[in-house]
Enzyme design. Structure first.
Site, PDB file in Angstrom:
ATOM      1  N   LYS A   1       0.935  -1.189  -0.052  1.00 34.50           N
ATOM      2  CA  LYS A   1       0.078   0.096  -0.034  1.00 34.50           C
ATOM      3  C   LYS A   1       0.947   1.154  -0.049  1.00 34.50           C
ATOM      4  O   LYS A   1       1.907   1.267   0.633  1.00 34.50           O
ATOM      5  CB  LYS A   1      -1.010   0.006   1.170  1.00 34.50           C
ATOM      6  CG  LYS A   1      -1.885   1.088   1.255  1.00 34.50           C
ATOM      7  CD  LYS A   1      -2.881   0.871   2.582  1.00 34.50           C
ATOM      8  CE  LYS A   1      -4.031   1.930   2.494  1.00 34.50           C
ATOM      9  NZ  LYS A   1      -4.847   2.133   3.857  1.00 34.50           N
TER      10      LYS A   1
ATOM     11  N   SER B   1      -9.875   1.567   2.512  1.00 34.51           N
ATOM     12  CA  SER B   1      -8.777   2.630   1.836  1.00 34.51           C
ATOM     13  C   SER B   1      -7.852   1.667   0.936  1.00 34.51           C
ATOM     14  O   SER B   1      -7.320   2.140   0.097  1.00 34.51           O
ATOM     15  CB  SER B   1      -8.241   3.529   2.541  1.00 34.51           C
ATOM     16  OG  SER B   1      -7.409   2.981   3.579  1.00 34.51           O
TER      17      SER B   1
ATOM     18  N   SER C   1     -10.177  -0.475   6.748  1.00 35.50           N
ATOM     19  CA  SER C   1      -9.619  -0.424   5.439  1.00 35.50           C
ATOM     20  C   SER C   1      -8.844  -1.622   5.061  1.00 35.50           C
ATOM     21  O   SER C   1      -8.230  -1.456   3.774  1.00 35.50           O
ATOM     22  CB  SER C   1      -8.672   0.890   5.629  1.00 35.50           C
ATOM     23  OG  SER C   1      -9.261   1.866   5.255  1.00 35.50           O
TER      24      SER C   1
END
Lengths: 480, 486
Positions: free
Chosen positions: B76, B151, B175
């Site tokens: 990420k 996210s 997330s």
């Protein structure tokens, strides 16, 4: 109207840790800009603070030094405001739960009296960087070397009543932190900075007036001046029927005045909340005890001991215990000469006079404590008079050697040979017949005065080297 | 190769069926070919990845290789990577190249894993749909008209589309778990403090936690073995010892007490999703677990508490982005105020600005007690509910999300509807607990996630239940793209 000044001080003390409070960067003063700023100090994304244990220890030492309550659980908070020299956009500080709670602090005044000043609290926080507004052609430079230097903010109660007390408080605080070894106390380098909260009220009133805060005053002298100016300013406003505005002011040393800071420089809502990147600091009794055992003798204890052990006045004791180095010097002198009173005199008058004149610290004194002690021994054993001793001291200061060498080399040894003295006494009596007449006719009180004249003449004749005690005895015997 | 799990790829590398260079090249080619469809990656790290793969092949030939040596992993874009742009999905950090690695990255590097690239995400991890990215929305590989969740949407989509065998994510309010559910993969949010936050760009410091996203619970265990552990540079990092998370995977479920919070099965739960969860629970029951109805009465406080605490922390965490030292800076600032306001106006997207405003308000003088302090009290009550529940049961189970992936744009104009997406996941963060989402079926071809919640540091138990479930089901083996199944 008679006004009473009410003053509270906030002192920002840089702690003498080797590394910063939340990062491993060194804290050395005066390095090239931004060479002592790590990713943590620069608030790079993802960087996290790690608390420097030594800073907590120093804070606890301070707390114990003023007999304050120690926060067994203290919490760091974020104090939010934007400024370019504050990289994170918040300062990590302590708000609701500081590491040091309420304590008391005794200060000695020059008139010999003393006062208790209450300490509200002391908390740990990080220093900001520096904004440099010169040399950048209309732009500002940012130096983050100082960012993250540990600070102990020491907040006093509004117990201080005038500039002299404020300075005495700061000096006592300075002395304490030097004793504890928790700060270098160097005010010129900003290691100890002061905010002054000051208000006026009619003498005898119990209510507090509206205060002004004067920011960042960085020397004892400026504190004194800033308070005097602010007193005059507020008194003038109040006497002309006006009201003092609560505001933050700046002391301008160059113009020797205080003036309001621009509103932009004053943040209003810091939005404090507990710093989620740090755990609460929890310490236990054992830790506090361990710190307590490691404390040195504190200035107030030393002062009391000096009064008791050496029979010094409170003021002398407070001067001589001002720094551990000075106190150690004094005690070494006493050890060598065994007369605490004379030693106190010599250290305070001759030695400190010279040191101040040459702007030297006690550790830079060209005359060692042992040397001074040996000099005093020569006064005590009547080898030289006090007056001659001053000459010898001067020579020692110039590096001409030990007292005995100088006395020997310059032939300054006191004349105690009764034959030599007797002939001098006879000579003076013979050549001052009129004064002898007067003396013999005078009463007891007048005789004492006149005797001084004969002693003076003999001293002159002996170039100051005659043993004054023996001269007195001889004169008393001969003038009958 | 892309249809294999991390465990299978690791075995293939050990048995020299293919090299790490071949493996890495293969995934890079897939990304170059297919990612224009999904937009799962912000930055591909091809050259450095191939160089690292060559080094990993050498290490594999020696005897000090680890389970992850030579395995390409997508990260990420919130984890700082030395010399590799780390944008956090924001224009603010579009030009930011970190001079350091996050501790998580450092650990993967030390294990010999390959950084394949940096995945797309909601800006500063704020969002539940991955539509709040400066780099554009990510498309759900199961249905390109829907969102992948957020996210960590890029990471979830990358694994689901078989562009990476595994990825890292971060979970502040769901997330990792919500995008894992929407994309049909397995995602674990560890106990707060289990994985170091150092070098992970902060959103809400007291809630943020990094974790693994992969096809299987076994793969998540392999990744967690590398990620977890105390970090002296993160003061909130846990000192508790780390175990080998693969060790207990096969434990039978007999005697396991599973709590079903009434609040997670009531109004608002899509019936199709509910049916999948019921079927999954029956499977666990058939393996010997017992199902116990429980209450988490303070669940209704979860969303309000979270949406005060997280924005409050975010509002100050994001103060550092001021255009002074790094990141975006506006052109020709007139003065300091202009520098701040224009830099932040240009650098941040709408949702980030919204949360900064909400958080600033909640911490303001006069509102602190009414909002931030109240929210902290609510957080305590929520946490106490879990503590009480875990006296009756060993783990808690329920749906990860109220429904399946929703269409792109469906909720982007309605922040509250978007926030409701996180109704089942937020409480886990507020209580600092571990949670996992495992694939548990499909509704109209779109994946459903089963959420399991454990006691603090019970990651091994969650992985064990997830693994046993995956031994009995094949939902996790379904793939939305060519190749069909793993």
């Amino acid at each position: 109207m008679q006004w009473e000044t009410v003053i509270g001080l906030e002192v920002h003390l840089q702690l003498a840790t080797r590394s910063k409070i939340f990062s491993g960067s060194p804290t050395t003063f005066g390095a090239e800009p931004n060479t002592q700023a790590s990713a943590v100090d620069l608030a790079m994304p993802g960087m996290l603070p790690v608390l420097n244990e030594q800073a907590v220890r120093y804070a606890v030492m301070f707390g114990l030094g003023i007999g304050a309550s120690i926060g067994m659980r203290s919490v760091f908070d974020r104090k939010n405001y934007f400024y370019p020299d504050l990289p994170k956009g918040y300062q990590i500080s302590q708000f609701a739960e500081p590491v040091v709670g309420a304590g008391k602090f005794e200060i000695q005044l020059e008139d010999g009296g003393s006062r208790q000043i209450g300490i509200t609290r002391a908390h740990l926080e990080e220093d900001a960087g520096k904004s440099l507004h010169e040399d950048f052609h209309g732009m500002s430079g940012i130096d983050l070397n100082r960012a993250g230097t540990p600070l102990l903010e020491i907040v006093s109660e509004p117990d201080i009543r005038n500039a002299a007390e404020a300075v005495a408080y700061l000096k006592a605080l300075h002395s304490l932190v030097i004793y504890l070894g928790i700060s270098d106390g160097n005010m010129a380098e900003g290691s100890m900075r002061c905010d002054i909260n000051i208000s006026l009220r009619p003498m005898g009133s119990k209510e507090l007036g509206t205060r002004a805060e004067i920011k960042n005053v960085n020397s004892f002298r400026f504190v004194e001046r800033a308070i005097r100016h602010e007193f005059e300013r507020q008194a003038e406003i109040l006497e002309s029927g006006g009201r003092v505005v609560q505001e933050t002011r700046l002391y301008d040393a160059d113009r020797d005045e205080t003036r309001p800071m621009r509103s932009k420089e004053v943040a209003n809502d810091y939005r404090y909340f507990p710093e989620p990147d740090l755990l609460p600091v929890v310490i236990d009794e054992a830790y506090v005890e361990e710190v307590r055992r490691g404390l040195p003798e504190l200035p107030m204890d030393k002062r009391k001991r000096f009064v008791e052990q050496y029979q010094l006045s409170a003021y002398d004791a407070s001067v001589l215990s001002d720094s551990p180095a000075l106190a150690a010097y004094y005690e070494t002198v006493v050890r060598h000469c065994s007369d605490a009173k004379i030693a106190a005199n010599w250290v305070q008058v001759e030695l400190m006079g010279q040191l101040n004149k040459h702007e030297l610290g006690i550790n830079d004194s060209p005359v060692s404590a042992q040397q001074l002690g040996e000099l005093i021994v020569r006064i005590l054993d009547h080898s030289i008079s006090g007056k001659i001793a001053k000459q010898v001291f001067e020579a020692m200061w110039q590096g001409e050697g030990n007292a005995d060498d100088i006395i020997e080399a310059r032939g300054l040894k006191q004349v105690s040979d009764s034959g030599a003295l007797e002939s001098m006494v006879d000579e003076v009596i013979a050549s001052n017949a009129a004064q002898v007449e007067q003396y013999l006719a005078a009463d007891e009180a007048k005789r004492k005065k006149l005797l001084g004249f004969f002693v003076g003449q003999i001293m002159k004749l002996s170039k100051g080297q005659a043993n004054p005690q023996m001269v007195n005895q001889l004169l008393a015997k001969k003038l009958t | 190769m892309h249809t294999q799990t991390v465990a299978q790829l690791a075995q293939g590398l050990r048995e020299k069926r293919f090299s790490s260079v071949e493996l890495t090249q293969h995934f890079c080619s897939r990304i170059e070919e297919l990612d224009p469809i999904y937009n799962a990656f912000i930055t591909l790290n091809k050259d450095a990845a191939l160089a690292a793969a060559a080094a990993a092949d050498q290490r594999l030939a020696s005897d000090n290789a680890t389970a992850l040596t030579g395995i390409p992993i997508a990260h990420k874009d919130i984890f700082c990577t030395l010399g590799l742009r780390t944008s956090c999905g924001s224009r603010m950090l579009d030009n930011f190249i970190p001079p350091y690695d996050a501790t998580v990255i450092k650990r993967f590097n030390e294990a010999g894993a390959i950084i394949l690239g940096k995945t797309n995400m909601d800006e500063f991890a704020m969002g539940s749909s991955n539509e709040n990215s400066f780099y554009g929305a990510v498309k759900n590989p199961w249905d390109q008209t829907t969102v992948p969740g957020g996210s960590s949407g890029g990471s979830a989509a990358a694994v689901a589309a078989l562009l990476a065998p595994a990825a890292t994510g971060t979970d502040t309010g769901g997330s990792i778990r919500q995008p894992a559910a929407f994309c049909g993969i397995t995602g674990l949010k560890p106990t707060y403090g289990r994985v170091s936050r150092l070098g992970m760009v902060a959103y809400a410091s007291s809630l943020d936690q990094g974790g693994p996203m992969a096809h299987t619970a076994l793969d998540c265990a392999l990744l967690l073995n590398t990620m977890a552990g105390h970090d002296p540079l993160d003061s909130t990092s846990a000192q508790d010892p780390v175990q080998d998370y693969t060790q207990d995977l096969e434990q039978p479920l007999k005697g396991l007490r599973i709590g079903l919070p009434r609040e997670y099965f009531g109004e608002g739960l899509d019936p199709g999703t509910g049916a999948c969860i019921q079927a999954a629970l029956q499977e666990l029951e058939s393996q010997g677990a017992s199902l116990v109805d429980i209450n988490l009465p303070n669940s209704k406080l979860t969303i309000p508490a979270y949406y005060i605490i997280a924005p409050a922390e975010a509002s100050t965490n994001l103060s550092r982005y001021d255009g002074v030292r790094y990141g975006h800076r506006c052109e020709d600032p007139g003065d300091l105020h202009d520098l701040y306001t224009r830099t932040r106006e240009e650098g941040f997207g709408d949702e980030v600005k919204r949360r900064i405003l909400v958080g600033t308000y909640a911490l303001s003088a006069g509102y602190y007690d009414a909002y931030y302090k109240k929210a902290q009290q609510a957080r305590r009550l929520i946490s106490d509910n879990f503590t009480a529940a875990f006296e009756q049961v060993d783990i808690i189970a329920g749906p990860t999300t109220p429904g399946t992936a929703f269409p792109l744009g469906a909720k982007s104009d309605d922040p509250v509807a978007m926030y409701l997406e996180d109704v089942y996941t937020l409480a886990v963060n507020l209580a600092g607990l571990p949670g996992i989402s495992v694939p548990a079926g499909f509704v109209d071809g779109k994946p459903v996630g089963l959420q399991l919640i454990g006691r603090h540091f019970a990651e091994a138990q969650l992985l064990n239940v997830g693994h046993r479930y995956q031994q009995a089901t094949d939902w996790h083996q379904q793939a939305p793209v060519t190749g069909g199944t793993l």
